[in-house]
Design an enzyme around this catalytic site. Structure first.
Site, PDB file in Angstrom:
ATOM      1  N   GLY A 120      75.145  30.397  58.178  1.00 11.77           N
ATOM      2  CA  GLY A 120      74.092  30.441  57.154  1.00 11.77           C
ATOM      3  C   GLY A 120      72.785  29.828  57.601  1.00 11.77           C
TER       4      GLY A 120
ATOM      5  N   SER B  65      75.958  33.582  61.350  1.00 10.00           N
ATOM      6  CA  SER B  65      74.699  34.336  61.370  1.00 10.00           C
ATOM      7  C   SER B  65      74.802  35.644  62.164  1.00 10.00           C
ATOM      8  CB  SER B  65      73.561  33.460  61.889  1.00 10.00           C
ATOM      9  OG  SER B  65      73.382  32.343  61.031  1.00 10.00           O
TER      10      SER B  65
ATOM     11  N   HIS C 286      87.818  27.803  55.775  1.00  9.55           N
ATOM     12  CA  HIS C 286      86.387  28.012  56.001  1.00  9.55           C
ATOM     13  C   HIS C 286      85.691  26.654  55.996  1.00  9.55           C
ATOM     14  CE1 HIS C 286      82.248  29.275  55.380  1.00  9.55           C
ATOM     15  NE2 HIS C 286      82.612  30.454  55.835  1.00  9.55           N
TER      16      HIS C 286
ATOM     17  N   GLU D 151      83.090  25.671  54.697  1.00 15.98           N
ATOM     18  CA  GLU D 151      82.607  25.245  53.370  1.00 15.98           C
ATOM     19  C   GLU D 151      83.750  24.662  52.535  1.00 15.98           C
ATOM     20  OE1 GLU D 151      80.714  28.945  52.374  1.00 15.98           O
ATOM     21  OE2 GLU D 151      79.244  28.587  53.962  1.00 15.98           O
TER      22      GLU D 151
ATOM     23  N   ASN E 189      82.404  38.031  54.121  1.00 22.07           N
ATOM     24  CA  ASN E 189      82.711  36.932  53.201  1.00 22.07           C
ATOM     25  C   ASN E 189      81.570  36.853  52.185  1.00 22.07           C
ATOM     26  OD1 ASN E 189      83.274  34.549  51.912  1.00 22.07           O
ATOM     27  ND2 ASN E 189      82.884  33.235  53.697  1.00 22.07           N
TER      28      ASN E 189
ATOM     29  N   GLU F 158      83.997  29.776  64.086  1.00 16.41           N
ATOM     30  CA  GLU F 158      82.729  29.685  63.368  1.00 16.41           C
ATOM     31  C   GLU F 158      82.065  28.339  63.649  1.00 16.41           C
ATOM     32  OE1 GLU F 158      82.482  32.529  59.884  1.00 16.41           O
ATOM     33  OE2 GLU F 158      83.453  30.761  59.111  1.00 16.41           O
TER      34      GLU F 158
ATOM     35  N   GLY G 220      78.832  36.421  56.766  1.00 17.27           N
ATOM     36  CA  GLY G 220      78.506  35.887  55.451  1.00 17.27           C
ATOM     37  C   GLY G 220      77.310  36.615  54.865  1.00 17.27           C
ATOM     38  N   GLY G 221      76.138  36.022  55.021  1.00 18.93           N
ATOM     39  CA  GLY G 221      74.916  36.525  54.374  1.00 18.93           C
ATOM     40  C   GLY G 221      74.695  38.020  54.535  1.00 18.93           C
TER      41      GLY G 221
ATOM     42  N   LYS H   4      81.345  35.052  49.619  1.00 14.83           N
ATOM     43  CA  LYS H   4      81.190  33.687  49.072  1.00 14.83           C
ATOM     44  C   LYS H   4      81.011  33.737  47.548  1.00 14.83           C
ATOM     45  CE  LYS H   4      79.230  32.275  53.458  1.00 14.83           C
ATOM     46  NZ  LYS H   4      78.598  31.230  54.214  1.00 14.83           N
TER      47      LYS H   4
HETATM   48  C1  PEP Z   1      80.569  32.711  56.930  1.00 16.59           C
HETATM   49  O1  PEP Z   1      80.420  32.601  55.729  1.00 16.59           O
HETATM   50  O2  PEP Z   1      81.687  32.627  57.404  1.00 16.59           O
HETATM   51  C2  PEP Z   1      79.381  32.961  57.761  1.00 16.59           C
HETATM   52  C3  PEP Z   1      79.553  33.060  59.039  1.00 16.59           C
HETATM   53  O3  PEP Z   1      78.172  33.041  57.122  1.00 16.59           O
HETATM   54  P1  PEP Z   1      76.793  33.581  57.774  1.00 16.59           P
HETATM   55  O4  PEP Z   1      77.090  34.929  58.396  1.00 16.59           O
HETATM   56  O5  PEP Z   1      75.848  33.694  56.618  1.00 16.59           O
HETATM   57  O6  PEP Z   1      76.363  32.599  58.793  1.00 16.59           O
END
Ligand code: PEP
Length: 258
Positions: A173, A213, A95, A97, A9, A167, A234-235, A11
């Site tokens: 994040g 993460s 999600h 967010e 993702n 999640e 994500g990151g 983002k």
């Molecule tokens: C996400 O955006 O769904 C996510 C899990 O981000 P991260 O891996 O950065 O925690």
């Protein structure tokens, strides 16, 4: 057996040029990988370019969201058929967010899930608890509500185009990952819920992926858990080498064919 699915993702990051460069790097290393379903989710403006790059590879592309109505007076929205038109096979829905910053409710996520699946997309439906909900013992009730509302009136046949992403919000994040045991406990619980909402076959066939993460150094332990079928990243998905290392996680003795 469920085929692993690793989704990145991206983002709100990357220009078209940056997204294209990242997609090219992933295609070079992962473009022939058929053991794992690999999905990347760029911003809408980069979709056409990224789907063009990935067209001749096994990498699939997702939208990060879609509206529940196909077309009309909905300024600023993108619909499921338009994601298909742009070359997407998947869409991320619900999600945290989107829920936190854009007020998305479980009912809205449900309407989007119907729209996505009816358009032929695979819906990656996200859910998870806050730290307060976990610590106050509400976690399983929260997950139960989110899942049952998001999947309201989805039929067993439609679940072929469904992936659940667990999640925990406190792990997104933050660099704080749920331990593989903590994640596995909730994944097993979600599988049990799917069995109750649909049937045993659907529960066994539906992939439940973990997000929060995920990094190259923790993916192996997560994937060693029987009920963890992949990751929403994500990151770490913004760095080609990290995402490649996550997709190529050290394989346990688990059979990986769907
Ligand atoms: C996400 O955006 O769904 C996510 C899990 O981000 P991260 O891996 O950065 O925690």
């Amino acid at each position: 057996m469920r085929k692993p699915l690793i989704a990145g993702n991206w983002k709100l990051n990357n220009t078209i040029a940056e997204a294209s460069q990242l997609a090219e790097a992933l295609k070079t290393e992962l473009g022939n990988n058929t053991n794992t379903d690999i999905v990347i989710a760029p911003v809408f403006t980069a979709l056409a370019s990224v789907t063009h790059i990935c067209a001749s590879s096994s990498i699939q592309v997702a939208g990060q969201n879609c509206h529940c109505v196909d077309s009309g007076a909905f300024t600023g929205e993108v619909s499921a058929p338009l994601l298909v038109d742009a070359g997407c096979s998947h869409v991320i829905l619900g999600h945290s967010e989107r829920r936190q910053f854009f007020g998305e409710t479980d009912n809205f996520v449900n309407a989007k899930t119907h729209a996505a699946i009816n358009s032929g997309l695979t819906a990656i439906v996200c859910l998870g608890e806050t730290l307060e909900q976990r610590e106050s013992g509400e976690m399983f009730d929260v997950i139960t509500n989110q899942l049952s509302l998001a999947l309201n009136e989805i039929t067993p046949a439609q679940t072929e185009n469904l992936v659940i992403a667990y999640e925990p919000i406190w792990a997104i994040g933050t660099g704080k990952t749920a331990t593989s045991e903590e994640a596995a406990e909730v994944h097993a619980f979600i599988r049990g819920l799917l069995s109750g909402l649909f049937n045993h076959e659907v529960a066994e066939a539906t992939r439940i992926i973990y997000g929060g993460s995920v990094k190259p150094n923790n993916i192996g332990a997560l994937m060693a858990e029987a009920d963890i079928d992949g990751a929403l990243v994500g990151g770490a998905s913004l760095t080609a080498s990290d995402f490649i290392a996550i997709v190529n996680y050290p394989k346990p003795l688990k059979v990986v064919q769907k």
